[in-house]
Write a protein that holds these residues in place. Structure first.
Motif, PDB file in Angstrom:
ATOM      1  N   UNK A 174       0.873  -1.310  -0.039  1.00 24.38           N
ATOM      2  CA  UNK A 174       0.074   0.153  -0.053  1.00 24.38           C
ATOM      3  C   UNK A 174       1.026   1.502   0.021  1.00 24.38           C
ATOM      4  N   UNK A 175       0.366   2.279  -1.142  1.00 25.17           N
ATOM      5  CA  UNK A 175       1.151   3.438  -0.831  1.00 25.17           C
ATOM      6  C   UNK A 175       0.125   4.749  -0.897  1.00 25.17           C
ATOM      7  N   UNK A 176       0.590   5.887  -0.629  1.00 22.61           N
ATOM      8  CA  UNK A 176      -0.295   7.123  -0.861  1.00 22.61           C
ATOM      9  C   UNK A 176       0.452   7.857  -1.760  1.00 22.61           C
TER      10      UNK A 176
ATOM     11  N   UNK B  93       5.389   9.316 -15.950  1.00 24.45           N
ATOM     12  CA  UNK B  93       6.426   8.408 -15.264  1.00 24.45           C
ATOM     13  C   UNK B  93       6.519   8.572 -13.950  1.00 24.45           C
ATOM     14  N   UNK B  94       7.477   7.721 -13.059  1.00 23.98           N
ATOM     15  CA  UNK B  94       7.439   7.711 -11.795  1.00 23.98           C
ATOM     16  C   UNK B  94       8.004   9.211 -11.488  1.00 23.98           C
ATOM     17  N   UNK B  95       8.653   9.949 -12.096  1.00 25.01           N
ATOM     18  CA  UNK B  95       9.112  11.166 -11.881  1.00 25.01           C
ATOM     19  C   UNK B  95       7.953  12.385 -11.542  1.00 25.01           C
ATOM     20  N   UNK B  96       6.828  11.828 -12.088  1.00 25.09           N
ATOM     21  CA  UNK B  96       5.648  12.735 -12.064  1.00 25.09           C
ATOM     22  C   UNK B  96       5.081  12.525 -10.499  1.00 25.09           C
ATOM     23  N   UNK B  97       5.251  11.549  -9.863  1.00 20.99           N
ATOM     24  CA  UNK B  97       4.745  11.536  -8.555  1.00 20.99           C
ATOM     25  C   UNK B  97       5.694  11.217  -7.347  1.00 20.99           C
ATOM     26  N   UNK B  98       5.174  11.609  -6.268  1.00 20.75           N
ATOM     27  CA  UNK B  98       5.777  11.057  -4.850  1.00 20.75           C
ATOM     28  C   UNK B  98       4.787  10.098  -4.353  1.00 20.75           C
ATOM     29  N   UNK B  99       5.621   9.263  -3.511  1.00 20.80           N
ATOM     30  CA  UNK B  99       4.869   8.217  -2.789  1.00 20.80           C
ATOM     31  C   UNK B  99       5.432   7.944  -1.551  1.00 20.80           C
ATOM     32  N   UNK B 100       4.215   7.700  -0.663  1.00 22.30           N
ATOM     33  CA  UNK B 100       4.512   7.178   0.737  1.00 22.30           C
ATOM     34  C   UNK B 100       4.585   5.899   0.813  1.00 22.30           C
TER      35      UNK B 100
END
Length: 380
Positions: A125-127, A216-223
């Motif tokens: 699980x991520x936010x 891409x992953x660079x567009x997002x931040x994840x917790x």
């Protein structure tokens, strides 16, 4: 109640035998059902529809691993209105896949179920947020619109916020999130709940309207709740507690676990083949999405230094603690008290691991390295 005449009873018996012959199965004296080949019929209830999350079980069917153990396994789809642990407790399945907190809540409410193998060692699980929103950790959720699915999926999020000093009832705007990322992509939600193997991939399969190319992953931040120390145990194999008193069911459980884990070993070493098996099993999501799922699920399982499927007591205790102490927006906790000793056992998975190791199967995956998956638009 009136008795059935002898001739009628005989006719009913013959009819039952004829029906068994037509279906290719028979019923043994203790009530278990077998195929014409002498395999014991077993029903496995999933907690969601067939997808890469369950690839190990699908592979165990496809590759004949269950058959090797004398089992013929039928895999039952889950869905929004199906509670797998309840299906198991009511005798409509022989085993079920369920997250530990949800299953323990059902056990506390009276469901006779036992965790016999902890397949996922880590939480998926991520936010997720857009990087431009600068949400680098739980503390940065303050004042934000935060999505969660509810239904018992929210407690890692609430534990993470509470640990960061945020009152979930006052310091954020909570939104009931659908099981998709549409509201997040529309920017109605600042931080959305996502599984690493599913909803997060859906983002990377979507075109960024600003560039015309896939996000891409660079567009997002994840917790990642593993990193925040509030991860809870998820997919486990659950057995019927009452039936575990029966020696035949105990033996069947060892064999079922062994074959299931062998399926996960196969998917660890054969991601592409398991992708094809999952798609062929009827998954509604595309091939590259399934490949991503299996690759990400492998990260939640491997490596397993103590042996795949063994229940780690520290992870179990952390899950129980969060389930007892963390409150959601209604002030409710998952559990009111500690589960009793019958809620888990490593007895059967230990025997299953011994069985696999005797056959030369690598049950730890110490050299595991994830694949590199290239997603396509829509996950096709």
């Amino acid at each position: 109640m009136t008795s059935t005449p002898r001739r009628l009873r005989a006719c009913l018996a013959l009819a039952a035998l004829a029906a068994a012959a037509l279906t290719g199965c028979s019923t043994t004296e203790n009530g278990s059902t077998t195929t014409s080949d002498g395999l014991t019929k077993v029903r496995l209830q999933l907690q969601w529809f067939k997808q890469g999350q369950f690839a190990g079980y699908l592979a165990a069917v496809d590759q004949g691993f269950y058959n090797e153990q004398g089992l013929s396994v039928e895999i039952l789809d889950g869905g929004t209105d199906i509670v797998p642990q309840t299906v198991l407790a009511q005798g409509q399945a022989d085993y079920a896949i369920a997250w530990v907190p949800k299953a323990l809540a059902s056990r506390e409410a009276g469901a006779g179920i036992t965790d016999v193998a902890q397949v996922f060692q880590r939480s998926g699980t991520k936010q997720v947020s857009f990087k431009s929103d600068n949400i680098a950790g739980p503390a940065a959720l303050r004042g934000k619109t935060v999505g969660n699915w509810g239904y018992g999926n929210e407690f890692e999020l609430f534990a993470g916020m509470t640990k960061a000093g945020i009152d979930p009832a006052k310091d954020v705007k909570l939104v009931q999130q659908q099981f998709d990322m549409n509201a997040f992509l529309a920017k109605d939600i600042n931080a959305a709940q996502a599984m690493s193997y599913n909803e997060y991939a859906q983002l990377l399969e979507t075109k960024n309207p600003a560039t015309g190319k896939l996000y891409t992953a660079d567009d997002f931040a994840t917790i990642d709740w593993n990193d925040e120390g509030v991860a809870m145990l998820q997919d486990a194999i659950w057995a019927n507690t009452e039936k575990l008193k029966d020696a035949k069911y105990q033996d069947q459980t060892v064999k079922f676990i062994a074959a299931s884990l062998k399926g996960w070993v196969y998917c660890r070493d054969n991601v592409d083949k398991c992708r094809d098996i999952t798609v062929a099993a009827g998954s509604t999501l595309g091939a590259t999405h399934q490949q991503w799922q299996i690759n990400e699920v492998n990260k939640l399982i491997w490596p397993s230094p103590a042996g795949v499927g063994l229940i780690d007591q520290a992870a179990w205790d952390r899950t129980v603690k969060i389930a007892k102490e963390t409150r959601n927006q209604e002030g409710a906790t998952v559990l009111k008290k500690d589960p009793d000793a019958g809620a888990l056992t490593n007895e059967y998975v230990t025997k299953a691991l011994d069985l696999l190791k005797s056959g030369g199967i690598d049950v730890t995956g110490t050299s595991f390295a994830p694949s590199r998956v290239t997603l396509t638009e829509g996950g096709k």
